[in-house]
Design a protein around this motif. Structure first.
Motif, PDB file in Angstrom:
ATOM      1  N   GLN A  88      -4.403 -65.556  14.262  1.00 48.14           N
ATOM      2  CA  GLN A  88      -4.726 -65.646  12.836  1.00 48.14           C
ATOM      3  C   GLN A  88      -5.551 -64.502  12.253  1.00 48.14           C
ATOM      4  O   GLN A  88      -5.368 -64.139  11.104  1.00 48.14           O
ATOM      5  CB  GLN A  88      -5.463 -66.960  12.559  1.00 48.14           C
ATOM      6  CG  GLN A  88      -4.636 -68.191  12.859  1.00 48.14           C
ATOM      7  CD  GLN A  88      -3.433 -68.315  11.942  1.00 48.14           C
ATOM      8  OE1 GLN A  88      -3.546 -68.116  10.745  1.00 48.14           O
ATOM      9  NE2 GLN A  88      -2.289 -68.628  12.512  1.00 48.14           N
ATOM     10  N   THR A  89      -6.484 -63.950  13.011  1.00 43.86           N
ATOM     11  CA  THR A  89      -7.440 -63.021  12.394  1.00 43.86           C
ATOM     12  C   THR A  89      -7.354 -61.630  12.990  1.00 43.86           C
ATOM     13  O   THR A  89      -6.902 -61.438  14.130  1.00 43.86           O
ATOM     14  CB  THR A  89      -8.890 -63.533  12.571  1.00 43.86           C
ATOM     15  OG1 THR A  89      -9.229 -63.481  13.965  1.00 43.86           O
ATOM     16  CG2 THR A  89      -9.050 -64.951  12.038  1.00 43.86           C
ATOM     17  N   ASP A  90      -7.831 -60.660  12.229  1.00 50.63           N
ATOM     18  CA  ASP A  90      -7.903 -59.284  12.716  1.00 50.63           C
ATOM     19  C   ASP A  90      -8.848 -59.188  13.910  1.00 50.63           C
ATOM     20  O   ASP A  90      -8.607 -58.416  14.840  1.00 50.63           O
ATOM     21  CB  ASP A  90      -8.386 -58.337  11.610  1.00 50.63           C
ATOM     22  CG  ASP A  90      -7.341 -58.134  10.528  1.00 50.63           C
ATOM     23  OD1 ASP A  90      -6.131 -58.382  10.785  1.00 50.63           O
ATOM     24  OD2 ASP A  90      -7.726 -57.700   9.416  1.00 50.63           O
ATOM     25  N   GLU A  91      -9.910 -59.985  13.902  1.00 51.51           N
ATOM     26  CA  GLU A  91     -10.865 -59.966  15.012  1.00 51.51           C
ATOM     27  C   GLU A  91     -10.201 -60.411  16.311  1.00 51.51           C
ATOM     28  O   GLU A  91     -10.450 -59.845  17.381  1.00 51.51           O
ATOM     29  CB  GLU A  91     -12.086 -60.852  14.703  1.00 51.51           C
ATOM     30  CG  GLU A  91     -12.982 -60.316  13.613  1.00 51.51           C
ATOM     31  CD  GLU A  91     -12.477 -60.598  12.197  1.00 51.51           C
ATOM     32  OE1 GLU A  91     -11.531 -61.406  12.021  1.00 51.51           O
ATOM     33  OE2 GLU A  91     -13.022 -59.997  11.262  1.00 51.51           O
ATOM     34  N   GLU A  92      -9.338 -61.428  16.221  1.00 51.02           N
ATOM     35  CA  GLU A  92      -8.620 -61.886  17.407  1.00 51.02           C
ATOM     36  C   GLU A  92      -7.682 -60.790  17.916  1.00 51.02           C
ATOM     37  O   GLU A  92      -7.616 -60.525  19.114  1.00 51.02           O
ATOM     38  CB  GLU A  92      -7.808 -63.147  17.101  1.00 51.02           C
ATOM     39  CG  GLU A  92      -8.649 -64.389  16.918  1.00 51.02           C
ATOM     40  CD  GLU A  92      -7.804 -65.574  16.509  1.00 51.02           C
ATOM     41  OE1 GLU A  92      -7.625 -66.470  17.356  1.00 51.02           O
ATOM     42  OE2 GLU A  92      -7.330 -65.596  15.350  1.00 51.02           O
ATOM     43  N   TRP A  93      -6.948 -60.149  16.988  1.00 49.20           N
ATOM     44  CA  TRP A  93      -6.038 -59.069  17.381  1.00 49.20           C
ATOM     45  C   TRP A  93      -6.798 -57.921  18.017  1.00 49.20           C
ATOM     46  O   TRP A  93      -6.352 -57.329  19.007  1.00 49.20           O
ATOM     47  CB  TRP A  93      -5.217 -58.568  16.187  1.00 49.20           C
ATOM     48  CG  TRP A  93      -4.056 -59.447  15.870  1.00 49.20           C
ATOM     49  CD1 TRP A  93      -3.866 -60.178  14.736  1.00 49.20           C
ATOM     50  CD2 TRP A  93      -2.913 -59.706  16.686  1.00 49.20           C
ATOM     51  NE1 TRP A  93      -2.691 -60.869  14.820  1.00 49.20           N
ATOM     52  CE2 TRP A  93      -2.080 -60.597  15.997  1.00 49.20           C
ATOM     53  CE3 TRP A  93      -2.517 -59.270  17.951  1.00 49.20           C
ATOM     54  CZ2 TRP A  93      -0.872 -61.059  16.524  1.00 49.20           C
ATOM     55  CZ3 TRP A  93      -1.314 -59.727  18.479  1.00 49.20           C
ATOM     56  CH2 TRP A  93      -0.504 -60.606  17.764  1.00 49.20           C
ATOM     57  N   GLN A  98     -15.632 -67.548  22.545  1.00 50.22           N
ATOM     58  CA  GLN A  98     -16.025 -67.344  21.150  1.00 50.22           C
ATOM     59  C   GLN A  98     -15.124 -68.118  20.194  1.00 50.22           C
ATOM     60  O   GLN A  98     -15.597 -68.788  19.280  1.00 50.22           O
ATOM     61  CB  GLN A  98     -16.008 -65.858  20.809  1.00 50.22           C
ATOM     62  CG  GLN A  98     -16.476 -65.550  19.409  1.00 50.22           C
ATOM     63  CD  GLN A  98     -16.482 -64.061  19.127  1.00 50.22           C
ATOM     64  OE1 GLN A  98     -16.080 -63.253  19.947  1.00 50.22           O
ATOM     65  NE2 GLN A  98     -16.930 -63.693  17.943  1.00 50.22           N
ATOM     66  N   THR A  99     -13.816 -68.044  20.400  1.00 47.47           N
ATOM     67  CA  THR A  99     -12.879 -68.734  19.504  1.00 47.47           C
ATOM     68  C   THR A  99     -12.468 -70.098  20.037  1.00 47.47           C
ATOM     69  O   THR A  99     -11.849 -70.880  19.314  1.00 47.47           O
ATOM     70  CB  THR A  99     -11.608 -67.895  19.286  1.00 47.47           C
ATOM     71  OG1 THR A  99     -10.929 -67.745  20.539  1.00 47.47           O
ATOM     72  CG2 THR A  99     -11.926 -66.540  18.685  1.00 47.47           C
TER      73      THR A  99
END
Length: 97
Positions: free
Chosen positions: A62-67, A27-28
């Protein structure tokens, strides 16, 4: 050098960390490294960026979604690890009978 260890500059000091697992997200399109500092229970993660010469460097997540994704993976990892320990404990107990 142990392939499951890395040295990180943290708060201006070199600290050792144990790599728990790595993950590539389609996805990323990023490679992640989840690690635990050797001298404490703190777990963190970073994005590994590979360079053309096969080496690389780390960037911050970088992002909350990644965390959130990494936290879910960590929970699964810890759950699997705990399940393995429980299974081994059960085997050990049955061996004693």
């Amino acid at each position: 050098m142990d392939d499951n260890k890395l040295t990180i500059i943290y708060d201006g000091e070199e600290v050792m960390a144990d790599i728990l697992f790595t993950h590539y997200s389609e996805q990323t399109e990023k490679n992640y490294v989840v690690f635990q500092f050797s001298d404490r229970d703190e777990v963190s993660a970073a994005v590994f960026v590979e360079t053309e010469n096969g080496e690389g460097y780390f960037e911050d997540v970088q992002t909350d979604e990644e965390w959130e994704m990494l936290d879910e993976l960590l929970q699964n990892y810890l759950g699997d690890d705990q399940d393995d320990e429980d299974a081994q404990d059960d085997e050990d107990e049955s061996d004693e009978d």
